[in-house]
Scaffold this active site. Sequence first.
Site, mmCIF file in Angstrom:
data_model
loop_
_atom_site.group_PDB
_atom_site.id
_atom_site.type_symbol
_atom_site.label_atom_id
_atom_site.label_comp_id
_atom_site.label_asym_id
_atom_site.label_seq_id
_atom_site.Cartn_x
_atom_site.Cartn_y
_atom_site.Cartn_z
ATOM 1 N N SER A 1 6.469 -1.172 10.213
ATOM 2 C CA SER A 1 4.942 -1.067 9.627
ATOM 3 C C SER A 1 5.103 0.445 8.933
ATOM 4 O O SER A 1 5.643 1.375 10.352
ATOM 5 C CB SER A 1 4.149 -1.257 10.513
ATOM 6 O OG SER A 1 3.046 -0.577 10.748
ATOM 7 N N SER A 2 4.520 0.864 7.843
ATOM 8 C CA SER A 2 4.280 2.085 7.650
ATOM 9 C C SER A 2 3.456 2.624 8.332
ATOM 10 O O SER A 2 3.542 3.989 8.674
ATOM 11 C CB SER A 2 3.717 2.057 6.135
ATOM 12 O OG SER A 2 3.981 1.092 5.393
ATOM 13 N N GLN B 1 -2.771 -12.406 7.695
ATOM 14 C CA GLN B 1 -3.051 -11.748 6.391
ATOM 15 C C GLN B 1 -1.902 -13.103 5.697
ATOM 16 O O GLN B 1 -3.028 -13.290 4.549
ATOM 17 C CB GLN B 1 -2.404 -10.936 6.292
ATOM 18 C CG GLN B 1 -2.323 -10.516 4.681
ATOM 19 C CD GLN B 1 -2.104 -9.293 3.802
ATOM 20 O OE1 GLN B 1 -2.788 -7.890 4.302
ATOM 21 N NE2 GLN B 1 -1.121 -8.899 3.423
ATOM 22 N N LYS C 1 5.321 -10.013 9.026
ATOM 23 C CA LYS C 1 4.667 -9.234 10.162
ATOM 24 C C LYS C 1 3.535 -9.186 10.332
ATOM 25 O O LYS C 1 2.726 -9.229 11.367
ATOM 26 C CB LYS C 1 4.896 -8.037 9.994
ATOM 27 C CG LYS C 1 5.290 -7.082 11.477
ATOM 28 C CD LYS C 1 3.503 -5.620 11.569
ATOM 29 C CE LYS C 1 3.657 -5.081 10.520
ATOM 30 N NZ LYS C 1 2.303 -4.974 10.529
ATOM 31 N N GLY D 1 11.296 -4.021 5.168
ATOM 32 C CA GLY D 1 9.930 -4.403 5.269
ATOM 33 C C GLY D 1 9.936 -4.993 3.932
ATOM 34 O O GLY D 1 10.495 -5.879 3.436
ATOM 35 N N HIS D 2 10.017 -3.882 2.994
ATOM 36 C CA HIS D 2 9.482 -3.727 1.858
ATOM 37 C C HIS D 2 10.379 -4.425 0.838
ATOM 38 O O HIS D 2 10.081 -4.722 -0.100
ATOM 39 C CB HIS D 2 8.137 -2.870 1.122
ATOM 40 C CG HIS D 2 7.496 -2.791 1.774
ATOM 41 N ND1 HIS D 2 6.817 -1.897 2.575
ATOM 42 C CD2 HIS D 2 6.413 -3.254 1.946
ATOM 43 C CE1 HIS D 2 5.982 -1.442 3.789
ATOM 44 N NE2 HIS D 2 4.892 -2.244 2.817
ATOM 45 N N MET E 1 0.591 -0.991 0.086
ATOM 46 C CA MET E 1 -0.110 0.472 0.468
ATOM 47 C C MET E 1 1.027 1.145 0.535
ATOM 48 O O MET E 1 0.564 2.200 0.417
ATOM 49 C CB MET E 1 -0.925 0.045 1.274
ATOM 50 C CG MET E 1 -1.752 -1.255 1.113
ATOM 51 S SD MET E 1 -3.453 -1.108 1.961
ATOM 52 C CE MET E 1 -3.309 -0.558 3.866
HETATM 53 O O1 PAF Z 1 -0.520 -6.114 3.766
HETATM 54 C C1 PAF Z 1 -0.645 -5.280 3.087
HETATM 55 O O2 PAF Z 1 0.406 -3.689 2.494
HETATM 56 C C2 PAF Z 1 -1.982 -5.186 1.948
HETATM 57 O O3 PAF Z 1 -2.814 -5.935 3.317
HETATM 58 C C3 PAF Z 1 -1.667 -5.785 0.892
HETATM 59 C C4 PAF Z 1 -1.792 -6.990 1.320
HETATM 60 C C5 PAF Z 1 -0.634 -5.485 -0.313
HETATM 61 C C6 PAF Z 1 -3.516 -5.484 0.617
HETATM 62 O O4 PAF Z 1 -3.944 -4.415 -0.088
#
Ligand code: PAF
Length: 279
Positions: free
Chosen positions: A183-184, A151, A147, A31-32, A25
Amino acid sequence: MRVVENVAEMQADVPPGDRAVVMTMGALHAGHAELMTRAREIVGPTGEVAVSIFVNPTQFAPGEDYQRYPRTWEVDLGICRERGVDIVFSPTAEDLYSGGMDITIDPGPLGTVLEGAVRPGHFRGVLTVVAKLMNIMRPTSALFGEKDYQQLALIRNMVDTLDFPLTVVGVPTVRESDGLAMSSRNTYLSEEERRTAAAIPAAISAATQAAASGASAGDVIAAAEEVLAAQEGVETDYVAITDPDFGPAPSEGPARLLIAAKIGPPRLLDNVAIVLAPR
Ligand code: PAF
């Protein structure tokens, strides 16, 4: 690096070979970046790494932080470029949801507990957008951080159950120097709240030590709860133990400890693998 902002254009872009996708997002952090590095390792120099940047409105409940979720487009593109990303896909909500939301992915029972209980509808929104992005971007693998462990488990369930032709890869959590999971939403914390947030990795470490010294599941949870309760400004939502695949807590063997706590406005999540000693 190509930037694609249109769903039809992205869908027409058939990968020549392997394509690893990192869904985000935006508000990208280390982390990304780690997910992108792992993605490149998976597809190699001849494959493609694609990143989606889309703040998905359907996974936010009314009153949650959709409007003020951090949007850092230029910085995000810089991180993608630096990590050798080939394609960034960033559609508008109007384009991505032009078909409406009458048909969605039901996350099943796991979508109603822990985070799902606190945020009803959240995982329906997550799975629906993830399914859409998989269909549009056609990855051979998709990477998600551990994290957001629930999900990750739900995405794995969806991909397995609905036979999506790709591999889901979970990547270990990247942490700040004091152990706080990246985390953002950490950017929402004031300086004081940021110091308070160190109680979460401290609770994780207390739980890990308790498990290593042979404590029962109940005592491991109590060890983490005690650390959180001792820190002013922490409002614990839950400390839970499940099996590694979100089944009921085992009496012994591999398990997962999960924490959610509010510190100031944001809810922060963390989790860790533990092994419960035989009783
Ligand atoms: O983890 C996230 O950033 C969001 O939940 C995702 C997987 C991109 C879905 O919008």
